[in-house]
Design a protein around this motif. Structure first.
Motif, PDB file in Angstrom:
ATOM      1  N   UNK A 150       0.869  -1.168   0.000  1.00  0.00           N
ATOM      2  CA  UNK A 150       0.000   0.000   0.000  1.00  0.00           C
ATOM      3  C   UNK A 150       0.908   1.220   0.000  1.00  0.00           C
ATOM      4  N   UNK A 151       1.085   1.814  -1.183  1.00  0.00           N
ATOM      5  CA  UNK A 151       2.145   2.793  -1.390  1.00  0.00           C
ATOM      6  C   UNK A 151       2.102   4.007  -0.459  1.00  0.00           C
ATOM      7  N   UNK A 152       0.932   4.555  -0.113  1.00  0.00           N
ATOM      8  CA  UNK A 152       0.960   5.708   0.795  1.00  0.00           C
ATOM      9  C   UNK A 152       1.679   5.439   2.122  1.00  0.00           C
ATOM     10  N   UNK A 153       1.702   4.187   2.549  1.00  0.00           N
ATOM     11  CA  UNK A 153       2.370   3.868   3.819  1.00  0.00           C
ATOM     12  C   UNK A 153       3.869   4.128   3.763  1.00  0.00           C
ATOM     13  N   UNK A 196      -2.184  10.164 -10.534  1.00  0.00           N
ATOM     14  CA  UNK A 196      -1.070   9.416  -9.938  1.00  0.00           C
ATOM     15  C   UNK A 196      -1.237   9.288  -8.424  1.00  0.00           C
ATOM     16  N   UNK A 197      -2.362   8.756  -7.996  1.00  0.00           N
ATOM     17  CA  UNK A 197      -2.603   8.620  -6.565  1.00  0.00           C
ATOM     18  C   UNK A 197      -3.195   7.254  -6.248  1.00  0.00           C
ATOM     19  N   UNK A 198      -3.092   6.882  -4.967  1.00  0.00           N
ATOM     20  CA  UNK A 198      -3.467   5.536  -4.531  1.00  0.00           C
ATOM     21  C   UNK A 198      -4.924   5.204  -4.826  1.00  0.00           C
ATOM     22  N   UNK A 199      -5.820   6.151  -4.562  1.00  0.00           N
ATOM     23  CA  UNK A 199      -7.246   5.867  -4.766  1.00  0.00           C
ATOM     24  C   UNK A 199      -7.538   5.514  -6.219  1.00  0.00           C
TER      25      UNK A 199
END
Length: 676
Positions: free
Chosen positions: A308-311, A558-561
């Motif tokens: 989970x890239x934001x982490x 280019x974002x996680x969602x």
């Protein structure tokens, strides 16, 4: 810090060398003691001379054998000799580098090396000297030792015991801190136990895989086949042969490195996913929602499992964070997050070409794989500058980047962060919160002026400065990296020396594979509202996909969602559903005590309407508010929710409504979304 005379036993070993260098960096006089310098702790030869006048002693002794008898003999004898010599010399502190679990009978009765370390610890605790015992969660030299002793000709036998590997440099820093510690004086002699652990838990085999990727060999050898042995620890303890039931099927080195054990690459899959990131992980879920039995093959260049890239720039920098909890899938067979049946992860594997006409792709090794449906989730690649990526120059996109930065960025380290955008501000903030000195190189101030209205941008900039971040305005021209640091060079000639550099100057969609296959490409792979490309049976999702947003028109996000929602819909459609993609993704960030969520085109090239809470002084309070981004005809194109939560849906509805009925009086937008 006071300077001292310190004797380091085992000074020529992996950890001893680093400890010696670290102590000298602090200005201490170091006596490097080892057999090569005429000091033998096993016989006692040269100990008194090495300890004469020493203020402190560090025991970094190690042996390669781990049988019970050898370990007990070595550590019992050396600890006795060292304690006696240290008392005679009047040494003020003894620091013993040990291993977690050594004193636990349930652990050391099964592992001879641990029993030896337990005896060593007991001897030092009973010595009457001020003692610090440092417990690394996993003795960092254990894996290299195993590899040296078990890589026999073309075959390596690796244990699958779980561990939390700690790099030697981290232990060296902790040793240097403990050496300078003064005893508390309350108990006659002080006995301290200090624990240090790595940022994650893995198996010894996984750690060995990373070592082989970096070094190109195991223990100085280059095996062709791998045997993994769950019961290898028992064999080490007894000094005997590996029990038959402890062996796992043999695989080739290439398969093992790619993390594909026990699956070889098939000739064909019902579904193939190229790319192994967030979109890929969610696409598997989407496929399985429609088709529970079809075969899925996932091919990713990165050897790490989907995370989970934001982490990587948020949760994983918090205390007690665990990388395993951030994995979306695990490549380890049998793991809780391993993909279900008939799904295979082929990590560390490159796809070199696609042939849409016959529904096939070609792997780096030349193997041809056919597919029924294909998803391109190749993501985006960082834009490289004159500063080449390496161990201390990170463009911060992968799990390995996180691991390297986490190791370097200890409290007191100095990191140069280049690029004042989304990832740069997050990394600069989170490093500062972890006690790291940050020099933040940006092209202009105030920060994030392309996203935030001027008043908010100045507020954020002040927060960074007040937190101790050094802001430097300039453009990156290049630089150079050394074994222990990096120098960042700016266009005006300024040079910034630091322990590491994190560069975040934007990314570009990875469209090379699609373009070569004849797919339509324009700042991303073009897809329709079902995420299909112009080629039959090929879909695209995530950072690489340029799609028709139902509220905002054709765009790429280019974002996680976006990766999660697009991956899910693409997977379902590949498996026979006919669902249009109707989500306008949102994104979020944390900057010190500020947090925000945003929907749409958060861009100050639009007109902005600011709606802030009011402070006790009657002035706008920039801790809470909403900013609306409005185009020339009065349509809201973006909404920034600044410390305002659970309002993404109302923001989307506002964008949709004003797209149909533009706003004439911009002031009327204030209050459209309550603060909560």
């Amino acid at each position: 810090m006071r300077t001292m005379k310190v004797t380091v036993l085992g000074a020529t070993g992996t950890i001893g060398t680093l400890i010696t260098a670290r102590l000298r960096e602090f200005g201490h006089e170091v006596i490097a003691a080892s057999r090569t310098t005429g000091v033998d702790a096993l016989t006692g030869r040269g100990l008194d001379e090495a300890l004469a006048g020493a203020d402190a002693l560090v025991d970094a002794l190690n042996i390669e054998t781990m049988s019970t008898a050898k370990a007990l003999e070595f550590f019992t004898t050396t600890a006795g000799n060292v304690s006696a010599a240290a008392r005679r010399a009047g040494v003020g502190r003894l620091v013993c580098v040990s291993i977690a679990g050594a004193a636990d009978p349930d652990v050391n009765k099964g592992y001879g090396y641990y029993r030896g370390k337990a005896v060593q610890e007991h001897a030092y605790r009973s010595s009457g000297l001020p003692v610090t015992v440092i417990h690394s969660t996993q003795w960092f030299e254990l894996v290299p030792t195993i590899l040296r002793r078990t890589t026999l000709g073309p075959v390596a036998v690796l244990p699958t015991m779980r561990m939390a590997p700690v790099a030697a440099a981290s232990v060296a820093r902790l040793v240097a801190d403990e050496v300078a510690r003064k005893p508390d004086g309350r108990t006659g002699h002080e006995v301290r136990e200090v624990a240090i652990r790595g940022p994650e838990v893995a198996t010894a085999a996984e750690v060995a895989r990373r070592m082989l990727v970096v070094r190109g060999s195991l223990g100085g050898r280059d095996p062709k086949r791998i045997l993994e042995a769950p019961l290898f620890g028992r064999a080490i303890a007894s000094g005997g042969l590996i029990p038959e039931e402890g062996l796992v099927d043999e695989v080739t080195l290439e398969q093992w490195l790619a993390g594909t054990r026990p699956h070889a690459v098939r000739d064909a899959y019902d579904y193939v996913i190229v790319g192994a990131g967030m979109a890929a992980a969610k696409a598997i879920d989407g496929i399985r929602a429609e088709d529970q039995s079809g075969s899925i093959g996932v091919f990713g260049e990165d050897p790490s499992a989907p995370v989970y890239r934001p982490d990587l720039s948020k949760t994983l920098w918090k205390e007690d964070a665990n990388l395993e909890e951030s994995l979306m899938l695990s490549a380890a067979p049998g793991a809780a997050k391993a993909p279900g049946g008939n799904t295979e992860l082929h990590l560390g594997t490159t796809v070199t070409s696609l042939t849409p006409d016959d529904r096939s792709l070609t792997l780096g090794g030349g193997q041809r794989v056919r597919y029924g449906k294909l998803l391109l989730a190749t993501g985006a690649a960082p834009r490289l500058t004159g500063l080449e990526p390496g161990p201390r120059v990170l463009y911060y996109r992968t799990v390995d980047d996180y691991r390297r930065l986490r190791e370097i960025a200890r409290a007191g380290a100095h990191v140069a962060v280049v690029g004042g955008g989304y990832i740069g501000t997050e990394i600069a903030a989170v490093l500062t919160q972890n006690g790291v000195r940050v020099t933040f190189v940006v092209t202009s101030v105030p920060l994030l002026a392309h996203l935030f209205p001027e008043s908010l941008a100045h507020t954020v900039t002040r927060e960074f400065s007040d937190r101790g971040v050094e802001l430097v305005v300039g453009r990156l021209a290049g630089g150079s990296a050394r074994r222990k640091g990096v120098t960042v060079r700016l266009e005006d000639g300024t040079g910034i020396a630091a322990d590491a550099a994190v560069v975040g100057v934007g990314v570009s969609p990875r469209t090379e594979l699609a373009r070569a296959a004849g797919l339509a490409v324009d700042d991303g792979i073009l897809v329709d509202d079902h995420l299909r490309t112009n080629a039959h049976s090929i879909y695209a999702a995530g950072d690489v996909a340029r799609y028709p947003d139902r509220l905002l028109g054709v765009r790429r996000v280019e974002h996680a969602a976006a990766a999660e929602t697009m991956g899910t819909v693409a997977g379902r459609n590949m498996a026979g559903a006919h669902r249009p993609y109707r989500t306008s993704p949102f994104f979020w960030s944390d900057l010190f005590d500020f947090g925000y969520e945003a929907v749409g085109e958060v861009d100050t090239r639009h007109r902005t309407v600011e709606d802030w809470a009011v402070g006790e002084d009657g002035q706008p309070d920039h801790s809470t508010g909403v900013v609306y981004y409005v185009n020339q005809i009065g349509a809201v194109r973006g909404v920034l929710l600044w410390n305002v939560w659970e309002s993404v849906k109302p923001a989307r509805k506002l964008i949709e409504r004003t797209g149909l009925e533009p706003v004439r009086d911009l002031d009327s937008l204030r209050g459209a979304i309550p603060f909560g």
